[in-house]
Design an enzyme around this catalytic site. Structure first.
Site, short mmCIF file in Angstrom:
data_model
loop_
_atom_site.label_atom_id
_atom_site.label_comp_id
_atom_site.label_asym_id
_atom_site.label_seq_id
_atom_site.Cartn_x
_atom_site.Cartn_y
_atom_site.Cartn_z
N ARG A 199 -12.10 2.52 -8.05
CA ARG A 199 -11.17 3.62 -8.38
C ARG A 199 -11.50 4.21 -9.75
O ARG A 199 -12.22 3.57 -10.54
CB ARG A 199 -9.73 3.09 -8.37
N ASP B 275 0.84 -1.21 0.00
CA ASP B 275 0.00 0.00 0.00
C ASP B 275 0.87 1.26 0.00
O ASP B 275 2.00 1.24 0.50
CB ASP B 275 -0.91 -0.03 1.25
N HIS C 122 2.33 3.06 -9.04
CA HIS C 122 2.12 1.63 -9.32
C HIS C 122 3.29 1.06 -10.12
O HIS C 122 3.74 -0.05 -9.89
CB HIS C 122 0.81 1.43 -10.08
N GLU D 287 -12.58 -4.44 -4.08
CA GLU D 287 -13.06 -3.06 -3.87
C GLU D 287 -12.31 -2.05 -4.76
O GLU D 287 -12.77 -0.92 -4.94
CB GLU D 287 -12.88 -2.65 -2.41
N ASN D 288 -11.17 -2.47 -5.30
CA ASN D 288 -10.37 -1.51 -6.09
C ASN D 288 -11.02 -1.13 -7.43
O ASN D 288 -10.62 -0.16 -8.07
CB ASN D 288 -8.95 -2.04 -6.33
N TRP E 39 3.06 7.86 -2.59
CA TRP E 39 4.47 7.96 -3.02
C TRP E 39 4.57 8.86 -4.26
O TRP E 39 5.43 9.72 -4.34
CB TRP E 39 4.98 6.55 -3.33
N ASN F 62 1.25 3.38 -2.93
CA ASN F 62 1.78 3.79 -4.24
C ASN F 62 1.31 5.20 -4.62
O ASN F 62 2.09 6.00 -5.15
CB ASN F 62 1.31 2.83 -5.34
C1 IPE Z 1 -5.46 -2.67 -0.16
O1 IPE Z 1 -5.09 -1.36 -0.35
C2 IPE Z 1 -5.51 -3.38 -1.48
C3 IPE Z 1 -4.23 -3.58 -2.15
C4 IPE Z 1 -3.06 -3.28 -1.66
C5 IPE Z 1 -4.31 -4.18 -3.44
P1 IPE Z 1 -6.19 -0.20 -0.49
O2 IPE Z 1 -5.44 1.05 -0.65
O3 IPE Z 1 -7.16 -0.54 -1.56
O4 IPE Z 1 -6.93 -0.28 0.91
P2 IPE Z 1 -7.79 0.81 1.68
O5 IPE Z 1 -8.78 1.34 0.69
O6 IPE Z 1 -6.86 1.88 2.14
O7 IPE Z 1 -8.41 0.08 2.82
C1 IPE Z 2 -1.61 0.21 -3.33
O1 IPE Z 2 -1.33 1.58 -3.39
C2 IPE Z 2 -1.74 -0.39 -4.71
C3 IPE Z 2 -3.11 -0.85 -5.05
C4 IPE Z 2 -4.16 -0.83 -4.27
C5 IPE Z 2 -3.28 -1.36 -6.40
P1 IPE Z 2 -2.51 2.63 -3.40
O2 IPE Z 2 -2.86 2.91 -4.82
O3 IPE Z 2 -3.62 2.18 -2.55
O4 IPE Z 2 -1.79 3.90 -2.78
P2 IPE Z 2 -2.41 4.94 -1.75
O5 IPE Z 2 -2.94 4.15 -0.61
O6 IPE Z 2 -3.48 5.66 -2.49
O7 IPE Z 2 -1.26 5.80 -1.38
MG MG Z 3 -4.03 2.41 -0.58
#
Ligand code: IPE
Ligand code: IPE
Ligand code: MG
Length: 258
Positions: free
Chosen positions: A85, A34, A51, A81-82, A39, A36
């Site tokens: 996005r 988590d 990513h 849940e992603n 960052w 990315n």
């Molecule tokens: C968890 O990270 C899922 C992955 C790393 C693939 P998220 O960024 O989606 O989680 P939440 O939304 O902060 O709980």
């Molecule tokens: C985790 O990084 C990668 C995935 C969930 C694919 P995020 O994209 O959730 O990064 P933040 O949490 O928004 O910083």
């Molecule tokens: Mg995240």
């Protein structure tokens, strides 16, 4: 003789840091990658660049885990849940998964990695599904680290599907409900055949499971680091493993007599 030894010799291994006790390494590490987006934002870049950087981190982490003697690494790449996005980010991720998988397959073979994908794969783009099927089949006999990539994975969905499948078998008269125990239930999960993770690492400081491996993490040790995933390096992995080796696992029992 293990399969790894029987085939091509492995490239030079990175040595285990002397601070770590090789006898007390976690056999199975789970990883919530988590941070990315944050960052990238810190650098004034679009989220997707985070990513892209995260892929390099994953390659490095897999290599370290493999070389240091960890038997299985299960990482969370995309949750159920992603999909919520922005469409552009989801599309970027799917394309990234395809590119990386196509590009890295030879390297995985060379390092004897056995890759598997956990999750509802039918909802993924067809090209990605084909690459996944190919990579899974080609690496299935490899004797090295088990590398599980959770893609369109959700712990609750996995549990519901397991329950539904058992109920179907019971309704069809193939299974006595009284025979359902923890082992039978675990065999219905996507992780069937893999031991439960000993250690869960979550980067970027969030203190939650986000629907990851809800059953399997029952007794995992938790290591949460503020390091953002693209910055997770050898020192951060070493810190997680040292943290783990400093824990006393009791599994509900009492401290072992000294
Ligand atoms: C968890 O990270 C899922 C992955 C790393 C693939 P998220 O960024 O989606 O989680 P939440 O939304 O902060 O709980
Ligand atoms: C985790 O990084 C990668 C995935 C969930 C694919 P995020 O994209 O959730 O990064 P933040 O949490 O928004 O910083
Ligand atoms: Mg995240």
């Amino acid at each position: 003789m293990s399969r790894a030894l029987a085939t091509t010799p492995l490239p030079d291994r990175l040595p285990l840091p002397p601070q770590l006790d090789p006898q007390r390494l976690p056999a199975h590490v789970a990883l919530i990658m988590d941070g990315n987006g944050r960052w990238a934002r810190q650098r004034g870049l679009p989220r997707v660049m985070g990513h892209r950087a995260g892929v390099e981190t994953l390659k490095r982490t897999l290599r370290l885990c493999s070389d240091w003697g960890i038997e299985a690494l299960t990482c969370y790449a995309f949750s159920t849940e992603n999909w919520s996005r922005p469409g552009e980010e989801v599309a970027f991720l799917m394309t990234l998964f395809e590119r990386v998988l196509a590009r890295e397959l030879e390297g995985l073979m060379k390092e004897q990695v056995r890759i598997r994908f956990l999750g509802d794969l039918e909802q993924l783009p067809e090209g990605l599904q084909n690459l996944i099927a190919d990579a899974t089949a080609r690496t299935s006999a490899n004797g090295g680290i088990h590398f599980n990539v959770c893609t369109n994975y959700g712990g609750r969905r996995e549990l519901v599907q397991a329950a539904r499948h058992l109920a179907e078998r019971a309704a069809a008269g193939q299974l006595d409900p009284a025979a359902i125990d923890e082992a039978l239930f675990a065999a219905e999960l996507q992780t069937a055949g893999e031991g439960d993770p000993d250690l869960l690492i979550r980067t970027s400081g969030e203190r939650r499971l986000s629907n990851f491996l809800l059953w399997q993490l029952a007794y995992a040790e938790l290591h949460i680091t503020d390091v953002l995933w693209p910055d997770f390096d050898e020192a951060a992995l070493l810190a997680a493993l040292l943290d783990y080796q400093g824990r006393q696992r009791r599994f509900g029992g009492v401290e072992a007599a000294r």
